[in-house]
Design an enzyme around this catalytic site. Structure first.
Site: not given
Ligand code: PGD
Length: 769
Positions: A111, A113
């Protein structure tokens, strides 16, 4: 001319161009963006930051002792290896797991983004690899964003994506809404972000236009910042997690005064006969009136009554933010919001009714493009097993144990290998100390990452992935007219490679290169993904650029279908001919299906279900752990814009002056937040913009344990997920409940520990090897 060679690109935080000047990357938003997103400015500093992963790394314990459970995962050293070495090692390990345990022992939910771009979308890449090369994997369903709503909405109203995206548009709000009851608000920090990238951020302007026309916005939230100033909102504070009670109090007031829309309810809904006795207290002896609601949510009863009675006769829009359902019993505010809108009788009218998740992301409330770029085909998964996404720790800690989900009796699979690309579970999951324990029990954790996130620091094999800025792709969202030729802005950092390249090399070693690549390089794939857009436009007689013209121009513009109010407007106009996709074809105020599951934590109609976690003497404050404003989730936390927002290098926690004074906390002081699950440091901002009794700490500061070897270390940087609870919303959806918990806060008086989240592990040791 500015002497910069501008190149078009896109990101989840907006479409932009960038170029180099005096050795610095300069980023400028798309010229048609009326309200560009500051998060774009994280990019320049992040590109070459030391937090990037520069070469393949293998955890020393895994390298020396082989795969298997290991309590040092997360606290071990890393050894640099060459690409051929690491790919050989990983291919061998994948083959071992496949042969010894079968592919149903691989968890590839992965999972996250990741980045904008239709081809390099990391989740699509990893899923395609696991399907086409390995033969399948255990997947995850739903999202951390909409864990509860995505499951309950199809039972009661319709598909969540359709409902949140197109039924209520910002145009309709600007032109028609007279009252907007915004439960949880519609914070701009959320709508500034849109998966795939958008060229125009229209939310602030739309709310401003509505307010200038005289629309009344009522912000119902513990946080003043949940609506922009331009909405000129009345701020109604309520106890976090009690919106359902407030909605019931408003509904009761309307019904008791005979001001509900009985004709709408009879024509368009089912189950009023089962819900009304509960609302009125006939079935349980407790009328859900304003006094009852006031005692729960803290809004004075008179205010509830006045608000309720001000609504009939007006074009009222009820909006419910995603955040409300990211909590225990998160299904209830989603359901009750729809029922309140039904009681007001305006569902399906322009700018009225129910706007679930409007403003939760930048791609809600917009018109849809007439043609779309294709997504990468992910192949076919031979494994049927899945978990609701937020149940990952449960799955890893309790293999073979039963659980319930959406009417199903399921069993957690026995997972040996976890593969992650494009997500950060040590950002997104709850109760991180429990997650660490869960990851320590598997054989192998593989992570592709741009940077040394905490997830990478727990992996056995870390493969350095390029950032979007280092490769070419196509950026597009189904609701933004601009399709972007994403051109590379920089050379890959160190030895970083595209996820596609990594999977192609693994596929070759596993004898399935053709199945993965189909013989195409990146540019050939971009042509394949663009082709359906070209064809559809031509079929519709619209002028369209060829791929080469599009690439040369940097963008193509796709016309949009006009706003018709979506499926809810069609249903209102013709309920028999355009039924809702629910079992009854109508709005389900009572759901026979849900009632049939027999869940006490999600009964057959919306209800107030008291939370199990409430403030106590030990943990007297509510913590709201919401989305950050200066980065997307945890992405580019090391970028300039995110770093500038920190205080004393730590994440900022907002606290009301009354609560700060009671604890001797001053603005700018470092504080410790703690509860029964864990502790973290943060820097206090003392502000009346958060209600008394509540503190707010956004997510996304990288987890930085003071001593990674401890079982329950304090995070010195301010990651609230060390404090949040790892339980599902209910047996229905099993969604993430990370938004709310309870804590105590105190001034931190010890020596301030340094922040090491952005320093690669064992840097000195690596240099010496
Ligand atoms: P990101 O920080 O976007 O968080 O959680 P998510 O895991 O989506 O992580 C994406 C990772 O992908 C980053 O570490 C980035 O470096 C890596 N990345 C980016 N591009 C690439 C690529 O091209 N290749 C590779 N291999 N890696 C890449 C988000 C999630 O967190 C979401 S959607 C929600 S809505 C939630 N919200 C909450 C909340 O409201 N409150 C709490 N306490 N916790 C939450 N967690 C959730």
């Amino acid at each position: 001319m500015d002497g910069i060679e501008w190149r078009t690109h896109s990101s989840h935080w907006g479409v932009f161009s960038a170029g180099w000047k005096d050795g610095e990357l300069v980023v400028r938003p798309h010229p048609s963006d009326p309200d560009p997103n500051g998060i774009l400015q994280n990019l320049p500093q992040a590109l070459r930051h030391q937090a990037r992963v520069g070469q393949p790394m293998v955890r020393r314990g895994w390298l020396e002792r082989g795969p298997g459970p290991d309590a040092t995962r997360g606290a071990d050293e890393y050894v640099a290896v060459s690409w051929p070495q690491v790919l050989d090692l990983l291919a061998k390990e994948l083959a071992r797991v496949q042969e010894q345990h079968g592919v149903a022992s691989i968890f590839g939910g992965s999972y996250g983004w990741s980045s904008a771009g239709r081809f390099h979308h990391a989740q699509s890449q990893v899923h395609r690899f696991l399907n086409n090369v390995m033969g399948g994997y255990v997947r995850s369903v739903n999202s951390y964003s909409a864990g509860a709503s995505a499951v309950i909405l199809p039972h009661i109203l319709g598909h969540y994506e359709q409902l949140s995206r197109n039924t209520i548009t910002w145009k309709a709000v600007a032109e028609h809404s007279e009252v907007v009851l915004a439960f949880g608000g519609m914070a701009l920090k959320n709508s500034m972000v849109a998966a795939g990238g958008i060229s125009r951020h229209i939310e602030r302007g739309s709310m401003a236009r509505a307010a200038e026309r005289g629309a009344r916005f009522v912000l119902i939230s513990p946080l003043r910042g949940d609506l922009p100033e331009e909405a000129r909102a009345e701020w109604m504070t309520l106890t976090p997690g009690t919106d359902t009670a407030l909605m019931l109090g408003i509904a009761h007031t309307l019904v008791a005064a005979g001001k509900h829309d009985q004709a709408f309810i009879e024509r368009y809904c089912v189950g009023w006969d089962k819900f009304a006795p509960y609302l009125l207290g006939v079935s349980d002896g407790q009328a859900k009136d304003a006094d009852w609601a006031a005692a729960i949510c803290g809004v004075p009863a008179e205010q509830i009554r006045a608000l309720a009675l001000s609504l009939p006769g007006k074009r009222v829009l009820v909006t419910v933010a995603h955040s409300l359902q990211r909590a225990e019993h998160g299904e209830q505010p989603v359901w009750m919001g729809a029922v309140l809108a039904a009681i007001l009788g305006q569902i399906g009218l322009p700018g009225g009714g129910y706007g679930y998740a409007l403003g939760a992301l930048g791609h809600t409330g917009r018109e849809t493009n007439i043609a779309a770029v294709a997504s990468l085909n992910q192949g076919k998964n031979s494994v049927a097993d899945f978990i609701p996404v937020a149940r990952i720790s449960d799955m890893l800690l309790k293999p073979g144990e039963p659980y319930e989900y959406n009417g199903q009796h399921r069993t957690y699979p026995d997972i040996k290998l976890v593969y992650w690309a494009g997500g950060n579970p040590f950002h997104h999951h709850q109760d991180l100390n429990r997650l660490r324990a869960a990851f320590r029990g598997i054989d192998t954790l593989v992570v592709h990452e741009n940077a040394w996130t905490a997830t990478a620091r727990h992996a056995d094999i870390v493969l350095p992935a390029t950032m979007t800025a280092e490769r070419e792709d196509i950026g597009s969202s189904a609701v933004d007219p601009v399709v972007v030729a994403m051109k590379p802005l920089a050379e890959p950092f160190g030895e970083a490679r595209d996820d596609y390249w990594i999977f192609s090399e693994l596929a070759r070693r596993l004898g399935k290169e053709q199945e993965f690549t189909e013989g195409r390089d990146v540019r050939a794939w971009l042509r394949v993904l663009y082709a359906p857009l070209e064809k559809r436009m031509a079929d519709l007689g619209q002028p369209v650029l060829s791929f080469d013209e599009f690439w040369e121009a940097g963008e193509a513009v796709v016309p949009q279908t006009p706003d018709t109010g979506g499926f809810l407007a069609a249903f209102r106009a013709d309920p028999a001919g355009e039924p809702l996709p629910t079992p009854s074809g109508k709005i389900e105020i009572f759901s026979e299906t849900i009632a049939g599951f027999g869940y006490d934590d999600c009964p057959g109609h919306p209800a107030w279900l008291a939370p199990t976690e409430v403030p106590s003497a030990e943990e007297p404050l509510h913590l709201v752990a919401n989305q950050p404003a200066t980065r997307l989730h945890s992405q580019l936390d090391f970028g300039g814009h995110s770093q500038d927002s920190k205080r004393r290098g730590r994440e900022v926690m907002c606290i009301h002056p009354r609560d700060a004074e009671a604890r001797g906390i001053e603005d700018g002081q470092v504080v410790r937040l703690f509860n029964g699950r864990g502790a973290c440091l943060a820097t206090a901002r003392v502000t009346p913009d958060v209600m008394a009794g509540v503190v707010q700490l956004p997510t996304g500061a990288w987890y930085d344990p003071i001593d990674p070897g401890e079982a329950n270390p304090m995070c010195v940087h301010g990651n609230p997920n060390v404090l949040t609870r790892d339980k599902g919303t209910s047996r229905l959806a099993q969604g993430c409940t990370g938004q709310l918990t309870t804590v105590q806060v105190e001034a931190f008086t010890g020596n301030l520990p340094p922040i090491r989240a952005f320093v690669p592990p064992g840097m000195e040791a690596m240099a010496a090897e």
